[in-house]
Design an enzyme around this catalytic site. Structure first.
Site, mmCIF file in Angstrom:
data_model
loop_
_atom_site.group_PDB
_atom_site.id
_atom_site.type_symbol
_atom_site.label_atom_id
_atom_site.label_comp_id
_atom_site.label_asym_id
_atom_site.label_seq_id
_atom_site.Cartn_x
_atom_site.Cartn_y
_atom_site.Cartn_z
ATOM 1 N N LYS A 52 0.844 -1.198 0.000
ATOM 2 C CA LYS A 52 0.000 0.000 0.000
ATOM 3 C C LYS A 52 0.881 1.250 0.000
ATOM 4 O O LYS A 52 0.661 2.185 -0.760
ATOM 5 C CB LYS A 52 -0.940 -0.006 1.223
ATOM 6 C CG LYS A 52 -2.041 -1.074 1.124
ATOM 7 C CD LYS A 52 -2.849 -1.254 2.410
ATOM 8 C CE LYS A 52 -3.871 -2.381 2.272
ATOM 9 N NZ LYS A 52 -4.644 -2.659 3.493
ATOM 10 N N GLN A 96 -4.322 -1.461 9.920
ATOM 11 C CA GLN A 96 -4.336 -2.783 9.295
ATOM 12 C C GLN A 96 -4.884 -3.830 10.271
ATOM 13 O O GLN A 96 -4.505 -3.868 11.434
ATOM 14 C CB GLN A 96 -2.914 -3.158 8.829
ATOM 15 C CG GLN A 96 -2.822 -4.437 8.016
ATOM 16 C CD GLN A 96 -3.489 -4.373 6.647
ATOM 17 O OE1 GLN A 96 -3.730 -3.302 6.098
ATOM 18 N NE2 GLN A 96 -3.821 -5.524 6.089
ATOM 19 N N ASP A 119 -10.815 3.134 4.697
ATOM 20 C CA ASP A 119 -11.205 1.719 4.653
ATOM 21 C C ASP A 119 -12.731 1.571 4.607
ATOM 22 O O ASP A 119 -13.239 0.495 4.283
ATOM 23 C CB ASP A 119 -10.710 1.002 5.926
ATOM 24 C CG ASP A 119 -9.471 0.157 5.692
ATOM 25 O OD1 ASP A 119 -9.282 -0.321 4.564
ATOM 26 O OD2 ASP A 119 -8.710 -0.024 6.662
HETATM 27 N N1 GUN Z 1 -6.814 -6.695 6.485
HETATM 28 C C1 GUN Z 1 -7.189 -7.389 5.389
HETATM 29 N N2 GUN Z 1 -7.781 -6.570 4.494
HETATM 30 C C2 GUN Z 1 -7.772 -5.331 5.034
HETATM 31 C C3 GUN Z 1 -8.249 -4.062 4.583
HETATM 32 O O1 GUN Z 1 -8.808 -3.902 3.488
HETATM 33 N N3 GUN Z 1 -8.040 -3.020 5.440
HETATM 34 C C4 GUN Z 1 -7.445 -3.171 6.653
HETATM 35 N N4 GUN Z 1 -7.313 -2.104 7.415
HETATM 36 N N5 GUN Z 1 -7.003 -4.335 7.093
HETATM 37 C C5 GUN Z 1 -7.162 -5.416 6.283
#
Ligand code: GUN
Length: 294
Positions: A52, A96, A119
């Site tokens: 990311k 995350q 998110d």
């Molecule tokens: N863990 C797995 N997918 C995601 C996501 O799209 N966002 C976040 N914050 N954690 C994740």
């Protein structure tokens, strides 16, 4: 059978965003700034967050990675979230998931300011999504919608079966596929670990979105001809013969299911890269909203 090429489409989206960022820079405007909080050192989470942050840099965004140890307390994490909420330079941020067991995930999701919640996990944003209001749509479901859109996969009146009811993928996906519009207007069945006779349901499906995390779960005898398959599973299977010591696989027995499918996403190279592209798109939206509030 046509492959839904998430890698290719995500690169197109990133190029589109990069062009917008270049224009922002040329106009002397501030560029979008995404921050990510990573608690602990789970290998998969490190990889995702690393991707990311690298993607941000490649398309011209600013990015900040906040790494906190596995022993971080809930209070320490909430304090960091408050700092990011109040930092006017940051347009959006994510925490995350999953989090270590001493931290209450619900408290964390509630603590992220809805305007910075790229998110789309805050109840305010999740609720807006369910009510068809403009908001941040969680990146993985958003990426799946974008893939269906760019390949013009028919969804209206189709029976969509979602496997898995996670807050990140299955639950929002089931809402989005039933919404009015395109992609949407589907009749949706949400299945999960307590569903009985799942094969009976999947063999009725025109579209299957599997977000279970069980390698090879969906087999050819569980689907009908011309089904559309979206495989959200990303599991690391230990394998000494691979340089990394593992290989990545999805929920779908790709070799056999692909022979019956009209469209199918590969793993890797399907939904995964789309998730990152849509997080960037949400961050661009956060920047535009932030600017209009300023
Ligand atoms: N863990 C797995 N997918 C995601 C996501 O799209 N966002 C976040 N914050 N954690 C994740």
């Amino acid at each position: 059978m046509e492959i839904l090429d998430g890698k290719k489409v995500s690169n197109q989206i990133k190029e589109e965003i990069a062009a917008q960022v270049a224009q922002m820079k040329a106009n002397g405007e501030k560029v979008p700034h995404l921050a990510a909080i990573l608690v602990g050192n789970d290998g998969a989470s490190l990889t995702y967050v690393g991707s990311k942050v690298r993607s941000c840099e490649r398309i011209g965004f600013e990015s900040t990675l906040v790494q906190m140890p596995n022993t971080t307390s809930e209070i320490e994490l909430l304090k960091k979230i408050k700092e990011l909420n109040e930092n006017d330079d940051i347009d959006g941020f994510i925490v995350q998931l999953p989090l270590p067991p001493q931290i209450d995930e619900q408290k964390v999701l509630l603590a992220v300011h809805p305007d910075k919640d790229v998110d789309g996990f805050h109840p305010m944003n999740f609720g807006k999504m369910a009510l068809d209001m403009s908001t941040f749509i969680p990146a993985t479901p958003f990426g799946i919608l974008e893939l269906l859109d760019r390949y013009q996969v028919e969804t209206q009146g189709k029976h969509t079966v979602v496997i898995g009811r996670s807050h990140i993928v299955g639950r929002p996906m089931s809402i989005l596929m039933g919404r009015k519009g395109f992609p949407g207007n589907s009749t949706v069945t949400l299945t999960h670990s307590r569903t009985k006779n799942i094969s009976q349901i999947t063999t009725q499906a025109d579209i299957i979105i599997s977000a279970l995390g069980v390698p090879g779960f969906l087999k050819a005898e569980m689907v009908k001809d011309d089904v559309v398959i979206i495989d959200v599973g990303i599991t690391r299977v230990p394998d000494e013969t691979k340089a990394k010591g593992y290989y990545i696989t999805g929920d779908v027995d790709f070799e056999n299911v692909s022979k019956k499918a009209s469209y199918i996403t590969p793993v890797p190279g399907g939904v995964g890269p789309m998730t990152i592209a849509m997080l960037l798109k949400n961050t661009l939206l956060a920047r535009e909203r932030h600017r209009s509030r300023a």
